[in-house]
Enzyme design. Structure first.
Site, mmCIF file in Angstrom:
data_model
loop_
_atom_site.group_PDB
_atom_site.id
_atom_site.type_symbol
_atom_site.label_atom_id
_atom_site.label_comp_id
_atom_site.label_asym_id
_atom_site.label_seq_id
_atom_site.Cartn_x
_atom_site.Cartn_y
_atom_site.Cartn_z
ATOM 1 N N GLY A 43 1.101 -1.239 -0.070
ATOM 2 C CA GLY A 43 0.197 -0.082 -0.065
ATOM 3 C C GLY A 43 0.932 1.158 -0.028
ATOM 4 N N CYS A 44 0.491 2.354 -0.230
ATOM 5 C CA CYS A 44 1.257 3.511 -0.302
ATOM 6 C C CYS A 44 0.325 4.688 0.003
ATOM 7 C CB CYS A 44 1.774 3.641 -1.617
ATOM 8 S SG CYS A 44 2.656 2.062 -2.337
#
Lengths: 424, 503
Positions: A43-44
């Site tokens: 994720g980011c």
């Protein structure tokens, strides 16, 4: 071997000598070839900002936007790309290189020497920052293809550059091209993005467009080349999400000569944009529609001529459609575009203040950078948010060359179709 | 001397205490098992375990059991092999069989598992979110060319874009089964279901009966080596044409529909005399090479204003190169038929020992077309024992655009896989032309059951896609990254491009 600070990083406690360091890389730290053995999940957080007037902004703005989104990463990857940052070399391709060791540097430079005219080669300016360690050798090269080699290759200059990037990334052991565009560069590594920004001295750069990224990889040890943005020519991509269609996207691209060596979603997104925009000359809006396609039920309700275009786009580019949750910002010389997946499974917020258009994973980033946004909104699924730098070519329309009014129509159209959020 | 050394395979047991003595079993059995003398008397030797009598017995008093006659164990000389020898010693003939290969070959499908999303990407709920299965069958250009339409948008450039493709609402069609080998009511059921489901049925090589004209937009018309029923009107009625080169159940073998099955209607549809044997040569006698195939493909296109033309081949060892040649010869789709595919009649020795599993064929053909940069130029239809929506999904993940179902479709209509299709006595009224049997299939009933099956498998495919976190079937097509192999050898994994589980 005599220690040369330009060729080798100061040994750390983990790296007592050059020889050991080689061993370390071979045995403990994965190289990208190994990293690519399985697909990377994560994720980011991301950001993109573009001043459409072309006014340069300090890299500090990008660092600020990422610093407030620190929680979206886990310190295993951060990075930026800036545009218009090398005004002294506007017509040179700038290769930002990462090397695991001297051998890799020599091998890559042998390719540069053979096929290019290098006008400046220098170590990347960095400063020591707490939290950043194990940096590879970082160099940058301002170069252009050797005209004779280019001619005999029977390729366009851009294909020549792409070919070189693919060659180095897939066959030069331990070398990685971090970016390869004109008047732009990618600055990335293992660390939190604000640390990476200070490490690369982004405060000393000014650009009209910046994209930034904070990474939360879940199943891979941090590797500098694996951080975002991922780039090709002057395309840079930061990406939050998981392309669940990675398997077919990469196989589709391989048929067009792209080598997906990293096993990351971002890489396939970058190559897909390159294929659709540069090689197939699709207009940006349609490329976005091909990658985050409208549903068939939506297409069935469109006017007939639009239906024909969309049907063809989906039928032809189905294997390239990015499926799964994502928010992407694509930067390039001339602007940027932000795009959500077809059912908006990842956050993406946009804001405008005067000539500045900004997007980020969280509204907090906008509040940090823009002191009084005119408008903040959540772009709809699959609807691109487009920023264009005034006075610059709009390269991504291929030979279509939209007029300025057509482009601003496109931008206005996007904004009006989005839900506007009241700004206090 | 005994007439036969072969003992009955099944035992028909009737509980006479419960039996109504109504004689319905006598009436229902197409094989002539029962005689009636105050009560039904079965002749076990004629029973094929098709369960028609069992299904229709009002007293539920019939049970079909395996005849458990002990033969001395011999893993090498199985009882089936021994029976084969005895039977051939009796007859001196080629053993015929219906349906598909029933030998226990390893099933690649059964060694593949699908992926699903957890945490890092969300799975999608197909009951609440769109989940798209629509598929376009046919040749596609490599890219889409557009030009400004003058109103701020774009239109396709002249001649650009996708044309001559067939829209399918789900990537599944009915496989070719000819009128003649199956009854007209079966054809009607298939055609009606195809129309309702937005998919296609396939005439097989027996022509198109006039009763099917209303459904012609959902029909692929086949051109096989016998050219039965082929004329310009036939070609132009179909949504697409298909040149049948081979069949998975009998690669390299022609067909033989016995004269007893050629009644008036079949004779008119096939354009052959009533009662004459319908013999399909093994090869097309105008296709002895790939360039001949190209000429036939373009002849058919010329005859129909360039409707799509597909080519059906059996999966054989060199299938990848053959498929590549077919695509380059101008085919709009390649229909691959694996060696477990069904048949109305085939020499058993061919059915059980020739060809390749469909899983391997899909994988190598898809990869070859990609390697050559021509994957967009043709769709791949995969058939040859697609037994469930799991096979359906796995076939698509390996690289098929569309799957075709034949055996499963017949089962929806009552088939119990008794493998007696070649006898013409199908008790379920499917593979027969006897009017007292064919009337057992009401096309309306058949169409509903077939539609149910198509919808059920499509719903299940949607569930699989949702678990995989994608909302459109094109994101699964060829996405072998979403498959893992359990218990396949390394070389097979490599050939099908699937990693072992755990990698």
């Amino acid at each position: 071997m005599e220690f040369n600070p330009l060729l080798e990083r100061m040994p750390t406690s983990k790296m007592p000598s050059f020889t050991d360091r080689e061993g370390l890389f071979n045995e403990e730290r994965p190289r990208y070839a190994e990293e690519a053995a399985s697909k990377i999940h994560g994720g980011c957080g991301l950001m993109g900002i573009c001043d459409e007037s072309g006014t340069p902004m300090s890299g500090v703005e990008a660092i600020k936007a990422m610093a407030v989104q620190r929680d979206r990463g886990n310190g295993l990857g951060g990075g930026y790309a800036g545009y218009g940052i090398y005004p002294e070399f506007p017509d040179h391709y700038c290769f930002h290189m990462m090397y695991h060791d001297i051998k890799a540097k020599e091998d890559a430079e042998a390719i540069f020497d053979q096929y290019f005219v290098v006008d400046l080669a220098e170590p990347m300016p960095t400063r020591p920052v707490k939290g950043i360690s194990d940096a590879p050798l970082l160099w940058r090269y301002f170069l252009n293809p050797d005209s004779y080699k280019l001619e005999s290759s029977e390729m366009s200059t851009e294909d020549f550059i792409v070919h070189t990037v693919m060659l180095i990334n897939s066959s030069v052991d331990g070398a990685f091209v971090a970016s390869s565009g004109k008047n732009m560069g990618a600055f990335k590594g293992v660390g939190f993005p604000e640390e990476i920004g200070h490490y690369y001295r982004l405060d000393e750069y000014e650009g009209n467009t910046w994209v930034g990224h904070n990474r939360f990889p879940t199943n891979t040890p941090g590797w500098w080349g694996g951080a975002h943005p991922f780039t090709l020519l002057d395309w840079s991509i930061v990406h939050n999400g998981e392309i669940s269609s990675y398997g077919i996207n990469s196989r589709y691209l391989e048929a067009f000569g792209y080598k997906c060596t990293l096993g990351t979603d971002t890489e396939v997104a970058a190559y897909l944009f390159d294929l659709l925009l540069r090689r197939h000359k699709l207009p940006l809006e349609l490329a976005c529609k091909a990658l985050a396609s409208p549903l068939w039920t939506e297409i069935d309700r469109m006017p007939e001529s639009e239906q024909a275009v969309m049907r063809s786009l989906r039928a032809v580019y189905g294997p390239g459609m990015l499926n799964g949750p994502f928010a992407i910002v694509l930067g390039f010389n001339g602007g940027m575009v932000a795009l959500n997946d077809r059912i908006k499974l990842r956050p993406l917020v946009a804001a405008r203040q005067g000539t500045r258009l900004m997007v980020a994973s969280e509204e907090s980033a906008m509040r940090e950078v823009l002191d009084a946004p005119d408008k903040v909104w959540a772009p709809r699924a699959g609807e691109p948010v487009i920023a264009r730098v005034k006075g610059q070519d709009w390269p991504i329309h291929g030979d279509l060359h939209l007029s300025a009014s057509e482009v601003s129509c496109a931008v206005t159209g996007v904004e009006s179709s989005c839900e506007t959020v009241e700004v206090n | 001397m005994p007439i036969s050394l072969i003992q009955p395979e099944f035992k028909v047991e009737i509980d006479y205490d419960k039996c109504h003595k109504c004689g319905r079993c006598v009436q229902q059995c197409g094989w002539g098992v029962y005689s009636f003398n105050e009560r039904p008397i079965p002749d076990d030797s004629k029973c094929r375990a098709c369960h028609r009598c069992v299904t229709y017995c009002p007293a539920h008093c019939i049970v079909i059991k395996k005849n458990d006659l002990a033969l001395r164990d011999n893993a090498n000389w199985t009882s089936a092999l021994r029976k084969s020898v005895w039977r051939q010693a009796e007859t001196g003939g080629v053993m015929l069989a219906g349906m598909g290969n029933d030998k226990p070959y390893q099933s690649v499908f059964d060694h593949l598992v699908l992926d699903a999303c957890q945490v890092t990407n969300p799975s999608i709920d197909p009951l609440r979110e769109p989940m798209e299965l629509r598929t376009y069958l046919g040749r596609k250009p490599d890219n889409v060319e557009v030009e400004p339409d003058g109103a701020g948008g774009y239109k396709l450039k002249e001649g650009a874009g996708v044309t001559n493709n067939i829209k399918l609402e789900t990537p599944m069609i009915f496989s070719p089964m000819s009128y003649g080998s199956v009854s007209l009511n079966v054809h009607k059921s298939l055609a009606m279901a195809a129309e309702r489901c937005g998919i296609l049925m396939n005439t097989g090589e027996g022509g198109l009966h006039a009763d099917l004209y209303p459904y012609q937009d959902n029909v692929i018309v086949q051109v096989a080596s016998g050219r039965f029923g082929v004329n310009p009107e036939y070609l132009n009625r179909g949504a697409a044409m298909e040149i049948k080169v081979g069949q998975g159940a009998k690669p390299g073998i022609g067909g033989h529909l016995p004269g007893e099955k050629i009644n008036k209607e079949v004779s008119e549809t096939r354009m052959i005399p009533q009662g004459s044997d319908a013999i399909s040569p093994a090869p097309h006698h105008d296709i002895y090479s790939i360039e001949d195939l190209r000429q036939l493909i373009y002849s058919l296109k010329e005859a129909t204003g360039y409707k799509p033309v597909g080519v059906k081949i059996a999966a054989v060892h060199n299938v990848a190169a053959i498929a590549s040649g077919i695509v380059r010869a101008g085919a709009d789709y390649v229909y691959l038929d694996g060696f477990k595919g069904g048949t109305g009649a085939a020499p058993q020795i061919i059915r059980d020992h020739v060809g390749l599993p469909i899983e391997i064929a899909i994988a190598v053909v898809d990869q070859r077309l990609r390697d050559e940069g021509i994957r967009n130029q043709a769709s791949i239809i995969a058939a040859g024992s697609i037994r469930s929506s799991a096979d359906f999904a796995k076939a698509i993940a390996l690289g098929a655009d569309v799957v075709a179902i034949g055996s499963a479709a017949l089962m929806a209509l009552g088939c119990h896989m008794c493998q007696g299709c070649h006898t013409g006595s199908c008790s379920w009224g499917l593979t027969t032309q006897k009017p007292e049997l064919t009337r057992r299939v009401d096309p309306e009933w058949g169409a509903e059951r077939l539609s149910n099956l198509v919808h059920a498998w499509s719903h299940e495919l949607q569930e699989i896609l949702g678990a995989l976190g994608v909302n459109s079937v094109e994101s699964l097509r060829g996405s072998r990254e979403r498959l893992r192999a359990i218990g396949l050898d390394e070389q097979t994994c490599k050939i099908i491009g699937v990693k072992p589980a755990g990698m």
